[in-house]
Design a protein around this motif. Structure first.
Motif, PDB file in Angstrom:
ATOM      1  N   ALA A  41      44.951  -9.268   6.541  1.00 34.17           N
ATOM      2  CA  ALA A  41      44.489 -10.106   5.430  1.00 34.17           C
ATOM      3  C   ALA A  41      45.020  -9.592   4.100  1.00 34.17           C
ATOM      4  CB  ALA A  41      42.966 -10.152   5.409  1.00 34.17           C
ATOM      5  N   VAL A  42      44.927  -8.295   3.900  1.00 29.72           N
ATOM      6  CA  VAL A  42      45.328  -7.691   2.629  1.00 29.72           C
ATOM      7  C   VAL A  42      46.849  -7.728   2.473  1.00 29.72           C
ATOM      8  CG1 VAL A  42      45.325  -5.508   1.356  1.00 29.72           C
ATOM      9  CG2 VAL A  42      43.246  -6.316   2.437  1.00 29.72           C
ATOM     10  N   ALA A  43      47.568  -7.623   3.578  1.00 29.28           N
ATOM     11  CA  ALA A  43      49.027  -7.725   3.503  1.00 29.28           C
ATOM     12  C   ALA A  43      49.444  -9.124   3.053  1.00 29.28           C
ATOM     13  CB  ALA A  43      49.649  -7.404   4.860  1.00 29.28           C
ATOM     14  N   GLN A  44      48.704 -10.136   3.468  1.00 32.86           N
ATOM     15  CA  GLN A  44      49.024 -11.508   3.077  1.00 32.86           C
ATOM     16  C   GLN A  44      48.588 -11.783   1.650  1.00 32.86           C
ATOM     17  OE1 GLN A  44      47.393 -14.610   2.331  1.00 32.86           O
ATOM     18  NE2 GLN A  44      49.427 -15.512   2.330  1.00 32.86           N
ATOM     19  N   ASN A  45      47.404 -11.265   1.284  1.00 33.59           N
ATOM     20  CA  ASN A  45      46.876 -11.499  -0.057  1.00 33.59           C
ATOM     21  C   ASN A  45      46.022 -10.297  -0.449  1.00 33.59           C
ATOM     22  OD1 ASN A  45      45.455 -12.280  -2.332  1.00 33.59           O
ATOM     23  ND2 ASN A  45      45.307 -14.401  -1.685  1.00 33.59           N
ATOM     24  N   GLY A  46      46.508  -9.498  -1.365  1.00 30.65           N
ATOM     25  CA  GLY A  46      45.821  -8.280  -1.765  1.00 30.65           C
ATOM     26  C   GLY A  46      44.405  -8.497  -2.253  1.00 30.65           C
ATOM     27  N   TYR A  47      44.121  -9.665  -2.787  1.00 29.31           N
ATOM     28  CA  TYR A  47      42.782  -9.943  -3.291  1.00 29.31           C
ATOM     29  C   TYR A  47      41.759 -10.117  -2.169  1.00 29.31           C
ATOM     30  CZ  TYR A  47      45.216 -10.567  -7.672  1.00 29.31           C
ATOM     31  OH  TYR A  47      45.995 -10.361  -8.778  1.00 29.31           O
ATOM     32  N   ALA A  48      42.203 -10.247  -0.919  1.00 32.30           N
ATOM     33  CA  ALA A  48      41.294 -10.347   0.219  1.00 32.30           C
ATOM     34  C   ALA A  48      40.520  -9.050   0.411  1.00 32.30           C
ATOM     35  CB  ALA A  48      42.069 -10.704   1.480  1.00 32.30           C
ATOM     36  N   LEU A  49      40.949  -7.986  -0.242  1.00 35.23           N
ATOM     37  CA  LEU A  49      40.263  -6.697  -0.175  1.00 35.23           C
ATOM     38  C   LEU A  49      38.796  -6.838  -0.566  1.00 35.23           C
ATOM     39  CD1 LEU A  49      40.699  -3.650   0.243  1.00 35.23           C
ATOM     40  CD2 LEU A  49      41.219  -3.489  -2.180  1.00 35.23           C
ATOM     41  N   GLU A  50      38.514  -7.799  -1.383  1.00 40.96           N
ATOM     42  CA  GLU A  50      37.152  -8.067  -1.839  1.00 40.96           C
ATOM     43  C   GLU A  50      36.211  -8.346  -0.669  1.00 40.96           C
ATOM     44  OE1 GLU A  50      35.073 -11.665  -4.411  1.00 40.96           O
ATOM     45  OE2 GLU A  50      37.220 -11.358  -4.506  1.00 40.96           O
ATOM     46  N   TYR A  51      36.723  -8.895   0.436  1.00 38.84           N
ATOM     47  CA  TYR A  51      35.885  -9.288   1.567  1.00 38.84           C
ATOM     48  C   TYR A  51      35.883  -8.256   2.689  1.00 38.84           C
ATOM     49  CZ  TYR A  51      36.201 -13.571  -1.031  1.00 38.84           C
ATOM     50  OH  TYR A  51      36.141 -14.484  -2.038  1.00 38.84           O
ATOM     51  N   ALA A  52      36.571  -7.150   2.518  1.00 37.83           N
ATOM     52  CA  ALA A  52      36.597  -6.102   3.537  1.00 37.83           C
ATOM     53  C   ALA A  52      35.316  -5.275   3.466  1.00 37.83           C
ATOM     54  CB  ALA A  52      37.807  -5.200   3.326  1.00 37.83           C
ATOM     55  N   ALA A  53      34.998  -4.608   4.566  1.00 36.00           N
ATOM     56  CA  ALA A  53      33.848  -3.708   4.588  1.00 36.00           C
ATOM     57  C   ALA A  53      34.083  -2.583   3.584  1.00 36.00           C
ATOM     58  CB  ALA A  53      33.660  -3.144   5.985  1.00 36.00           C
ATOM     59  N   THR A  54      33.022  -2.048   3.047  1.00 37.57           N
ATOM     60  CA  THR A  54      33.113  -1.006   2.024  1.00 37.57           C
ATOM     61  C   THR A  54      33.951   0.176   2.481  1.00 37.57           C
ATOM     62  OG1 THR A  54      30.930  -1.655   1.256  1.00 37.57           O
ATOM     63  CG2 THR A  54      31.752   0.456   0.497  1.00 37.57           C
ATOM     64  N   SER A  55      33.779   0.582   3.724  1.00 39.40           N
ATOM     65  CA  SER A  55      34.533   1.737   4.228  1.00 39.40           C
ATOM     66  C   SER A  55      36.033   1.474   4.201  1.00 39.40           C
ATOM     67  CB  SER A  55      34.091   2.080   5.645  1.00 39.40           C
ATOM     68  OG  SER A  55      34.313   0.979   6.504  1.00 39.40           O
ATOM     69  N   LEU A  56      36.443   0.233   4.455  1.00 35.78           N
ATOM     70  CA  LEU A  56      37.875  -0.092   4.440  1.00 35.78           C
ATOM     71  C   LEU A  56      38.390  -0.328   3.025  1.00 35.78           C
ATOM     72  CD1 LEU A  56      38.152  -2.320   7.614  1.00 35.78           C
ATOM     73  CD2 LEU A  56      38.970   0.007   7.294  1.00 35.78           C
ATOM     74  N   ARG A  57      37.539  -0.712   2.113  1.00 36.92           N
ATOM     75  CA  ARG A  57      37.970  -0.891   0.722  1.00 36.92           C
ATOM     76  C   ARG A  57      38.441   0.420   0.119  1.00 36.92           C
ATOM     77  NH1 ARG A  57      32.917  -3.966  -1.631  1.00 36.92           N
ATOM     78  NH2 ARG A  57      32.823  -5.530  -0.019  1.00 36.92           N
ATOM     79  N   GLU A  58      37.890   1.521   0.617  1.00 40.98           N
ATOM     80  CA  GLU A  58      38.233   2.838   0.095  1.00 40.98           C
ATOM     81  C   GLU A  58      39.380   3.496   0.860  1.00 40.98           C
ATOM     82  OE1 GLU A  58      34.484   4.753   0.344  1.00 40.98           O
ATOM     83  OE2 GLU A  58      33.582   3.473  -1.178  1.00 40.98           O
ATOM     84  N   ASP A  59      39.883   2.833   1.889  1.00 44.49           N
ATOM     85  CA  ASP A  59      40.950   3.382   2.727  1.00 44.49           C
ATOM     86  C   ASP A  59      42.296   3.322   2.003  1.00 44.49           C
ATOM     87  OD1 ASP A  59      43.207   3.012   4.782  1.00 44.49           O
ATOM     88  OD2 ASP A  59      41.529   3.695   6.039  1.00 44.49           O
ATOM     89  N   ARG A  60      43.024   4.426   1.977  1.00 41.28           N
ATOM     90  CA  ARG A  60      44.303   4.490   1.252  1.00 41.28           C
ATOM     91  C   ARG A  60      45.346   3.523   1.798  1.00 41.28           C
ATOM     92  NH1 ARG A  60      45.392   9.814  -1.579  1.00 41.28           N
ATOM     93  NH2 ARG A  60      43.374  10.806  -1.592  1.00 41.28           N
ATOM     94  N   GLU A  61      45.431   3.409   3.115  1.00 39.02           N
ATOM     95  CA  GLU A  61      46.437   2.516   3.705  1.00 39.02           C
ATOM     96  C   GLU A  61      46.155   1.058   3.363  1.00 39.02           C
ATOM     97  OE1 GLU A  61      48.428   1.211   7.958  1.00 39.02           O
ATOM     98  OE2 GLU A  61      46.906   2.786   7.947  1.00 39.02           O
ATOM     99  N   VAL A  62      44.888   0.692   3.382  1.00 36.29           N
ATOM    100  CA  VAL A  62      44.508  -0.683   3.034  1.00 36.29           C
ATOM    101  C   VAL A  62      44.877  -0.961   1.577  1.00 36.29           C
ATOM    102  CG1 VAL A  62      42.568  -2.272   2.760  1.00 36.29           C
ATOM    103  CG2 VAL A  62      42.687  -0.790   4.763  1.00 36.29           C
ATOM    104  N   HIS A  63      44.601  -0.015   0.700  1.00 35.62           N
ATOM    105  CA  HIS A  63      44.958  -0.174  -0.715  1.00 35.62           C
ATOM    106  C   HIS A  63      46.463  -0.305  -0.897  1.00 35.62           C
ATOM    107  CE1 HIS A  63      41.472   0.102  -3.285  1.00 35.62           C
ATOM    108  NE2 HIS A  63      40.921   0.769  -2.302  1.00 35.62           N
ATOM    109  N   ALA A  64      47.202   0.533  -0.199  1.00 30.38           N
ATOM    110  CA  ALA A  64      48.663   0.496  -0.330  1.00 30.38           C
ATOM    111  C   ALA A  64      49.209  -0.843   0.140  1.00 30.38           C
ATOM    112  CB  ALA A  64      49.285   1.630   0.468  1.00 30.38           C
TER     113      ALA A  64
END
Length: 107
Positions: A41-64
């Motif tokens: 989801a985040v690779a397609q649209n970075g703003y989808a990070l808003e809907y990820a679980a809190t633990s994944l929002r803080e993940d470095r790979e997800v942010h990158a």
């Protein structure tokens, strides 16, 4: 709209978020914690990070993959900037030219 059974189906959700990252918003709660689904989801649209679980929002790979936290902050700043302008403009009947300048400034 999608049936609950489709929102819980991992393969259906993976296909949906690959086309539109915001589809994560409508996925079943357990899939918000699924690393592979969130990364897609985040690779397609970075703003989808808003809907990820809190633990994944803080993940470095997800942010990158999604452009980092700064992208989310920029979106929030722009929203509040435009909202503040809209309240002022409707009160003062500000001309359209000023609106265009403000949108550029808020970007």
């Amino acid at each position: 709209y999608a049936a609950t059974s489709l929102r819980e189906d991992r393969e259906v959700v993976l296909a949906a978020v690959a086309q539109n990252g915001y589809a994560l918003r409508y996925a079943a709660g357990s899939l918000h914690e699924d690393r592979e689904v969130v990364l897609a989801a985040v690779a397609q649209n970075g703003y989808a990070l808003e809907y990820a679980a809190t633990s994944l929002r803080e993940d470095r790979e997800v942010h990158a993959r999604g452009g980092g936290r700064e992208r989310v902050r920029a979106s929030v700043r722009r929203y509040w900037c435009l909202r503040r302008w809209h309240r002022t403009a409707t009160r003062l009947s500000t001309p359209l030219g000023h609106f265009v300048k403000t949108v550029r400034w808020c970007s």
